[in-house]
Design a protein around this motif. Sequence first.
Motif, PDB file in Angstrom:
ATOM      1  N   ALA A 148     -19.829 -15.522  96.239  1.00 49.82           N
ATOM      2  CA  ALA A 148     -20.851 -16.345  95.585  1.00 49.82           C
ATOM      3  C   ALA A 148     -21.444 -15.624  94.377  1.00 49.82           C
ATOM      4  CB  ALA A 148     -21.955 -16.701  96.580  1.00 49.82           C
ATOM      5  N   LEU A 149     -21.640 -14.306  94.487  1.00 50.36           N
ATOM      6  CA  LEU A 149     -22.148 -13.547  93.344  1.00 50.36           C
ATOM      7  C   LEU A 149     -21.157 -13.548  92.189  1.00 50.36           C
ATOM      8  CD1 LEU A 149     -23.839 -10.431  95.018  1.00 50.36           C
ATOM      9  CD2 LEU A 149     -24.897 -12.576  94.278  1.00 50.36           C
ATOM     10  N   THR A 150     -19.874 -13.456  92.505  1.00 53.22           N
ATOM     11  CA  THR A 150     -18.849 -13.506  91.463  1.00 53.22           C
ATOM     12  C   THR A 150     -18.844 -14.866  90.779  1.00 53.22           C
ATOM     13  OG1 THR A 150     -17.475 -11.912  92.665  1.00 53.22           O
ATOM     14  CG2 THR A 150     -16.380 -13.280  91.007  1.00 53.22           C
ATOM     15  N   ALA A 151     -18.967 -15.933  91.584  1.00 51.54           N
ATOM     16  CA  ALA A 151     -19.008 -17.279  91.017  1.00 51.54           C
ATOM     17  C   ALA A 151     -20.280 -17.471  90.197  1.00 51.54           C
ATOM     18  CB  ALA A 151     -18.929 -18.316  92.134  1.00 51.54           C
ATOM     19  N   ARG A 152     -21.357 -16.875  90.641  1.00 50.42           N
ATOM     20  CA  ARG A 152     -22.604 -16.967  89.875  1.00 50.42           C
ATOM     21  C   ARG A 152     -22.432 -16.323  88.505  1.00 50.42           C
ATOM     22  NH1 ARG A 152     -28.618 -14.499  91.424  1.00 50.42           N
ATOM     23  NH2 ARG A 152     -29.660 -15.375  89.623  1.00 50.42           N
ATOM     24  N   ALA A 195     -22.110 -16.952  82.700  1.00 52.04           N
ATOM     25  CA  ALA A 195     -21.389 -16.686  81.450  1.00 52.04           C
ATOM     26  C   ALA A 195     -21.071 -17.987  80.724  1.00 52.04           C
ATOM     27  CB  ALA A 195     -20.105 -15.911  81.735  1.00 52.04           C
ATOM     28  N   ALA A 196     -20.676 -19.007  81.470  1.00 49.96           N
ATOM     29  CA  ALA A 196     -20.351 -20.294  80.845  1.00 49.96           C
ATOM     30  C   ALA A 196     -21.584 -20.905  80.183  1.00 49.96           C
ATOM     31  CB  ALA A 196     -19.778 -21.249  81.889  1.00 49.96           C
ATOM     32  N   LEU A 197     -22.740 -20.868  80.873  1.00 46.93           N
ATOM     33  CA  LEU A 197     -23.963 -21.420  80.284  1.00 46.93           C
ATOM     34  C   LEU A 197     -24.439 -20.586  79.107  1.00 46.93           C
ATOM     35  CD1 LEU A 197     -25.709 -23.922  81.131  1.00 46.93           C
ATOM     36  CD2 LEU A 197     -23.874 -23.295  82.687  1.00 46.93           C
ATOM     37  N   ALA A 198     -24.293 -19.266  79.212  1.00 48.49           N
ATOM     38  CA  ALA A 198     -24.684 -18.407  78.091  1.00 48.49           C
ATOM     39  C   ALA A 198     -23.820 -18.699  76.872  1.00 48.49           C
ATOM     40  CB  ALA A 198     -24.569 -16.941  78.494  1.00 48.49           C
ATOM     41  N   PRO A 247     -19.947 -27.038  80.073  1.00 55.85           N
ATOM     42  CA  PRO A 247     -18.567 -26.677  80.399  1.00 55.85           C
ATOM     43  C   PRO A 247     -18.357 -26.190  81.820  1.00 55.85           C
ATOM     44  CG  PRO A 247     -19.605 -24.853  79.279  1.00 55.85           C
ATOM     45  CD  PRO A 247     -20.637 -25.952  79.341  1.00 55.85           C
ATOM     46  N   ALA A 248     -19.406 -26.170  82.624  1.00 56.22           N
ATOM     47  CA  ALA A 248     -19.301 -25.617  83.979  1.00 56.22           C
ATOM     48  C   ALA A 248     -19.539 -26.712  85.010  1.00 56.22           C
ATOM     49  CB  ALA A 248     -20.328 -24.498  84.165  1.00 56.22           C
ATOM     50  N   ALA A 249     -18.916 -26.536  86.178  1.00 56.33           N
ATOM     51  CA  ALA A 249     -19.146 -27.465  87.283  1.00 56.33           C
ATOM     52  C   ALA A 249     -20.482 -27.154  87.945  1.00 56.33           C
ATOM     53  CB  ALA A 249     -18.021 -27.360  88.303  1.00 56.33           C
ATOM     54  N   LEU A 250     -21.035 -28.131  88.616  1.00 56.38           N
ATOM     55  CA  LEU A 250     -22.292 -27.934  89.329  1.00 56.38           C
ATOM     56  C   LEU A 250     -22.126 -26.811  90.361  1.00 56.38           C
ATOM     57  CD1 LEU A 250     -25.159 -29.247  89.612  1.00 56.38           C
ATOM     58  CD2 LEU A 250     -24.212 -30.495  91.553  1.00 56.38           C
ATOM     59  N   PRO A 251     -22.981 -25.785  90.325  1.00 56.74           N
ATOM     60  CA  PRO A 251     -22.803 -24.602  91.181  1.00 56.74           C
ATOM     61  C   PRO A 251     -23.447 -24.740  92.555  1.00 56.74           C
ATOM     62  CG  PRO A 251     -24.583 -24.195  89.685  1.00 56.74           C
ATOM     63  CD  PRO A 251     -24.089 -25.592  89.372  1.00 56.74           C
ATOM     64  N   ARG A 252     -23.199 -25.851  93.235  1.00 56.20           N
ATOM     65  CA  ARG A 252     -23.873 -26.104  94.502  1.00 56.20           C
ATOM     66  C   ARG A 252     -23.540 -25.043  95.549  1.00 56.20           C
ATOM     67  NH1 ARG A 252     -23.807 -31.802  97.979  1.00 56.20           N
ATOM     68  NH2 ARG A 252     -24.217 -30.883 100.033  1.00 56.20           N
ATOM     69  N   VAL A 298     -27.764 -33.481  76.217  1.00 53.95           N
ATOM     70  CA  VAL A 298     -26.927 -33.566  77.414  1.00 53.95           C
ATOM     71  C   VAL A 298     -27.400 -34.769  78.217  1.00 53.95           C
ATOM     72  CG1 VAL A 298     -25.976 -32.303  79.376  1.00 53.95           C
ATOM     73  CG2 VAL A 298     -26.813 -31.041  77.374  1.00 53.95           C
ATOM     74  N   ARG A 299     -26.687 -35.867  78.125  1.00 57.41           N
ATOM     75  CA  ARG A 299     -27.142 -37.094  78.786  1.00 57.41           C
ATOM     76  C   ARG A 299     -26.709 -37.158  80.250  1.00 57.41           C
ATOM     77  NH1 ARG A 299     -29.052 -40.734  74.654  1.00 57.41           N
ATOM     78  NH2 ARG A 299     -28.438 -39.937  72.601  1.00 57.41           N
ATOM     79  N   ALA A 300     -25.658 -36.430  80.601  1.00 58.46           N
ATOM     80  CA  ALA A 300     -25.175 -36.411  81.991  1.00 58.46           C
ATOM     81  C   ALA A 300     -24.875 -34.964  82.373  1.00 58.46           C
ATOM     82  CB  ALA A 300     -23.931 -37.279  82.149  1.00 58.46           C
ATOM     83  N   PRO A 301     -25.899 -34.170  82.692  1.00 60.97           N
ATOM     84  CA  PRO A 301     -25.686 -32.744  82.989  1.00 60.97           C
ATOM     85  C   PRO A 301     -24.683 -32.533  84.122  1.00 60.97           C
ATOM     86  CG  PRO A 301     -28.021 -33.224  82.714  1.00 60.97           C
ATOM     87  CD  PRO A 301     -27.325 -34.546  82.767  1.00 60.97           C
ATOM     88  N   PHE A 302     -23.758 -31.605  83.884  1.00 62.64           N
ATOM     89  CA  PHE A 302     -22.732 -31.249  84.870  1.00 62.64           C
ATOM     90  C   PHE A 302     -21.908 -32.474  85.279  1.00 62.64           C
ATOM     91  CE2 PHE A 302     -26.406 -28.448  85.362  1.00 62.64           C
ATOM     92  CZ  PHE A 302     -25.822 -27.262  84.929  1.00 62.64           C
ATOM     93  N   GLY A 303     -21.799 -33.421  84.352  1.00 61.63           N
ATOM     94  CA  GLY A 303     -21.006 -34.613  84.601  1.00 61.63           C
ATOM     95  C   GLY A 303     -21.646 -35.628  85.519  1.00 61.63           C
TER      96      GLY A 303
END
Length: 476
Positions: free
Chosen positions: A357-361, A366-369, A304-309, A267-272
Amino acid sequence: MSGYVELDAEEYRAASGLELGRRVAAGELSPVHLAELALGLAAEAEPALNAYAVLHPERARAVAAEREAEVRAGRVRSPLHGVPIAVKDNMLEAGLPAGKGSRTSPETPATESSPMVGRLVDAGTVVIGRTTTPELGWKGTGISPRTGVTRNPWDPTRNSGGSSAGSGTTVGSGAVPIATGTDAGGSVRIPAAFCGAVGLKPTLGAIPVWPGTVNENLSHAGPITRDVRDARAVLDLTRGPDARDPQSYWSRPPGPGGGRRLRVGLVRAPFGIAPEAQVGRVVDPALDALVAAGGAEYREVELPAALPRAVFEALWVTGRGLGFRDLAREHAADMDPGLVRLGPLAEAYSLADYYEALTARRAFNAALAGVLDEWDLLVMPTMPLTAFAADAEVPEGGEADAPLPWITWTPYTYPFNITGQPAVTLPCGFATDGLPVGLQVVGPWAHDDRVLDLAVHAQDVLGPAPAAPRLRESRS
């Protein structure tokens, strides 16, 4: 010291903890001599680096003498018996107060040790002192009201990273081969990467955390070391359940795998987010060297996921802001203004906001898994930049007014606290500014040994990083 080999400072600074421990067990090296080397190197770098909240020379010498007597009597407690270490000042150590980077901390000695500290002491290590941390470990730099500014051993005008600031600095400087740390958003990996060391964030709960934190579902304990094999040794000695941390029962190692060839995503550019050019010019050849060395199937991967800031901000701001609200109301004038500011920010969150936020977490996890169902491991840069100014909270031009300024420049670390996955950083070279660059290996939940296997291989391919030049030598 009749019968013992005396190392000079450079031999000591180049040795791994396991190498020192092996030679102690063989009767070649004196734990007292090693403690004196560690204490001397640590003191030599103070106060210029400000890695230590406090050194404990007499205590260290007494323990080292006990460890030496044990070896003579045929008792060796572990592969790290007699090895000097340092302890982050937010962990408890029986008989000593914990300053936690805060003027509000009482001077009352702890009656028992945090699990990681207690297990390392029981393993025969020799603690030489307690390392600096920002106030209550709340941010990713090494600045606190209690101890001031901790600096980078490669360039004292630059940042150490945090919150395991002094641990990264003292290991990077070569004073000790091992220091303890905690990591709830990158606090082991940031200083390790900035200071040219190895930093392991095990799976959440693998090493028990106690006392608990206000962000316990993000907070990991882990080591900063000279060598990846030292990090594995510390994990082996300190992992395992402790009833004081219920999360430590969830992270037991999995059974043996199926034996197929390892599949590693690059992964050369994590989370884009691409790293700075000078970082990329170090990371890209390191990844290419791994591919050339073989031993696994490597392929370029995009996450496949956006940065979860927003998710992290919700969890961190509410946890720290509400957790320390009463303390801040009473002692605001003595505390870090950034930490105090989290109280009002936390009160702006509704319960509905928090559950969103918990739902988004959950969706992010799930996406990272899913990625790690397909790929056994991921390899990527640890930080998108090298260490910036020592007294700054963000790099020049950064988001100083953000709710959490430090997460605006750590996009590759805190997402893996949200997931609880194991991750390790190891040095992979130096940028054009002369500062270290880290390579990060991330794996599935509870597969810490798999992560460390690849990190050991990467270290063997890339070579170990040297300790930073001694300040005394650099001034001469």
